[in-house]
Design a protein around this motif. Structure first.
Motif, PDB file in Angstrom:
ATOM      1  N   GLN A   1       0.971  -1.145  -0.185  1.00 51.82           N
ATOM      2  CA  GLN A   1      -0.031  -0.001  -0.102  1.00 51.82           C
ATOM      3  C   GLN A   1       0.750   1.320   0.011  1.00 51.82           C
ATOM      4  O   GLN A   1       1.918   1.348   0.501  1.00 51.82           O
ATOM      5  N   GLU A   2       0.284   2.197  -0.673  1.00 50.37           N
ATOM      6  CA  GLU A   2       1.145   3.448  -0.854  1.00 50.37           C
ATOM      7  C   GLU A   2       1.209   4.205   0.368  1.00 50.37           C
ATOM      8  O   GLU A   2       0.426   4.553   1.154  1.00 50.37           O
ATOM      9  N   VAL A   3       2.424   4.871   0.447  1.00 49.14           N
ATOM     10  CA  VAL A   3       2.706   5.734   1.901  1.00 49.14           C
ATOM     11  C   VAL A   3       3.016   7.360   1.362  1.00 49.14           C
ATOM     12  O   VAL A   3       4.072   7.229   0.359  1.00 49.14           O
ATOM     13  N   ILE A   4       2.648   8.099   1.854  1.00 47.92           N
ATOM     14  CA  ILE A   4       2.983   9.459   1.362  1.00 47.92           C
ATOM     15  C   ILE A   4       3.785  10.212   2.477  1.00 47.92           C
ATOM     16  O   ILE A   4       3.180   9.927   3.650  1.00 47.92           O
ATOM     17  N   ILE A   5       4.845  10.565   2.223  1.00 46.40           N
ATOM     18  CA  ILE A   5       5.640  11.402   3.208  1.00 46.40           C
ATOM     19  C   ILE A   5       5.094  12.772   3.209  1.00 46.40           C
ATOM     20  O   ILE A   5       5.094  13.508   2.181  1.00 46.40           O
ATOM     21  N   THR A   6       4.647  13.326   4.307  1.00 48.09           N
ATOM     22  CA  THR A   6       3.823  14.698   4.244  1.00 48.09           C
ATOM     23  C   THR A   6       4.667  15.529   4.899  1.00 48.09           C
ATOM     24  O   THR A   6       4.715  16.886   4.399  1.00 48.09           O
ATOM     25  N   LYS A   7       5.728  15.149   5.776  1.00 55.72           N
ATOM     26  CA  LYS A   7       6.383  16.414   6.340  1.00 55.72           C
ATOM     27  C   LYS A   7       7.936  15.626   6.778  1.00 55.72           C
ATOM     28  O   LYS A   7       7.603  14.530   7.283  1.00 55.72           O
ATOM     29  N   VAL A   8       8.997  16.268   6.573  1.00 55.24           N
ATOM     30  CA  VAL A   8      10.350  15.708   7.108  1.00 55.24           C
ATOM     31  C   VAL A   8      10.950  16.708   7.714  1.00 55.24           C
ATOM     32  O   VAL A   8      11.462  17.849   7.344  1.00 55.24           O
ATOM     33  N   VAL A   9      11.389  16.573   9.039  1.00 54.12           N
ATOM     34  CA  VAL A   9      12.152  17.364   9.953  1.00 54.12           C
ATOM     35  C   VAL A   9      13.418  16.699  10.272  1.00 54.12           C
ATOM     36  O   VAL A   9      13.414  15.863  10.894  1.00 54.12           O
ATOM     37  N   SER A  10      14.368  17.740   9.974  1.00 55.32           N
ATOM     38  CA  SER A  10      15.815  17.299  10.612  1.00 55.32           C
ATOM     39  C   SER A  10      16.268  17.936  11.866  1.00 55.32           C
ATOM     40  O   SER A  10      16.240  19.081  11.837  1.00 55.32           O
TER      41      SER A  10
END
Ligand SMILES: Cc1cc2nc3c(=O)[nH]c(=O)nc-3n(C[C@H](O)[C@H](O)[C@H](O)COP(=O)(O)OP(=O)(O)OC[C@H]3O[C@@H](n4cnc5c(N)ncnc54)[C@H](O)[C@@H]3O)c2cc1C
Length: 309
Positions: A204-213
């Motif tokens: 199933q598809e996964v959407i990355i909505t936000k990435v914080v370093s």
């Protein structure tokens, strides 16, 4: 509170796993040593020095209408060769080697130094379970048949060997029905179901909505997945095909159940996590104030696959 309960549960499962491993190790050792002694005893029972009931039972099976009890038919043989020409011997050897590999590569030292070595070696459990399921198929462990027990008065006949032809019909023996597969089947079916569910979920598809370093090499990933419902303390298994198509790494969910996304905080601890941080351009970040931390929002490139636990 709920999370700490879940961690306690995980620790309890790990402890039970360790106890289980210990019991498998000792029970296997007892089983192997008992079989080896038995084999030597079978062999000796065919020697010219053997006498009495042991010798009489071992000689059974040499003439027609007789079934044998002693699987070693002659004294002029090598027990190791005899062992390695039986299903029980070959599978027993394979199972033991698999178990030794699993046990030695599961030590804390190996897991710390090379988790992959531990992980891939652990998969010889497939050989272990297949071997275990067919270990008894050769029916090497034999016993007197129920029909023969009705005709042959054991308590009388065992003390009157000279009467065996006259008053005691020759006892009949047969191999015991293998039963190990019954113990293996249930867990294997459960494991197969878990793998199928995991496979279906990771498609199933996964959407990355936000990435914080974050500072100190911590990467926060916020994701969305259709029909995904999280529970506190749950962890997900993450795979990043561009890094490795074989490796799945567990990460605890850090978002709250009421949020419409789920998140993980990943600390760069080794090869894979460092490569992941690099893939998101977050490696070697200098310490920054929280309001200056880099954010990508929304991002929908599918670097990762997620399987829930
Ligand atoms: C249930 C669970 C939840 C976790 N949650 C988080 C989290 O929220 N955030 C986080 O940063 N880390 C978490 N971890 C640890 C994380 O999975 C490992 O740090 C990561 O897999 C390291 O991979 P690597 O190849 O970069 O490191 P490696 O160089 O392979 O190993 C670095 C260290 O991580 C351990 N490790 C490696 N792979 C795994 C693995 N698949 N499972 C467990 N330990 C491993 C090794 O023993 C070693 O001590 C969790 C682990 C488990 C078991």
């Amino acid at each position: 509170m709920i999370k700490s309960k879940s961690i306690k549960k995980r620790r309890r499962i790990a402890l039970q796993g360790k106890k289980g491993n210990g019991s498998v190790k000792w029970n296997s050792a007892i089983h192997i040593v008992a079989h080896l002694f038995n084999l030597e005893h079978y062999h000796w029972s065919q020697s010219p020095e053997a006498e009495g009931l042991v010798a009489a039972l071992s000689k059974l099976g040499d003439t027609p209408n007789e079934t044998y009890l002693n699987p070693i038919r002659t004294f002029h043989t090598n027990t190791i060769t005899e062992l390695l020409t039986t299903i029980a011997g070959i599978t027993g050897l394979l199972i033991s080697l698999a178990l030794i590999l699993i046990m030695t590569s599961s030590t804390e030292f190996i897991r710390q130094v090379s988790y992959e070595l531990f992980w891939y070696t652990h998969h010889v459990f497939i050989i272990f379970f297949i071997g275990l399921a067919i270990h008894g198929a050769g029916r090497i462990v034999r016993g007197q048949t129920p029909e023969s027990l009705l005709l042959h008065n054991i308590s009388f006949c065992r003390d009157h060997l000279e009467e065996w032809q006259a008053r005691c019909p020759a006892p009949q023996f047969s191999g015991k029905e293998p039963s190990a597969w019954k113990w293996v089947l249930g867990p294997v079916v459960l494991y197969a179901c878990e793998r199928i569910i995991r496979f279906w979920r990771f498609q199933q598809e996964v959407i990355i909505t936000k990435v914080v370093s974050h500072p100190s090499g911590v990467l926060e990933l916020c994701m969305k997945k259709r029909d995904f419902k999280m529970a506190p303390g749950q962890y997900v298994l993450i795979q990043c095909p561009s890094i490795s198509t074989l490796e799945w790494h567990p990460f605890t969910l850090t978002s709250a159940p009421q949020e419409d996304f789920f998140s993980v905080h990943i600390r760069a601890a080794g090869d894979w996590t460092e490569a992941l941080c690099k893939a998101f351009g977050a490696e070697g970040q200098p310490l920054k104030e929280p309001w200056n931390l880099p954010r990508w929002e929304p991002i929908s490139f599918l670097c990762i696959k997620v399987s829930t636990r």
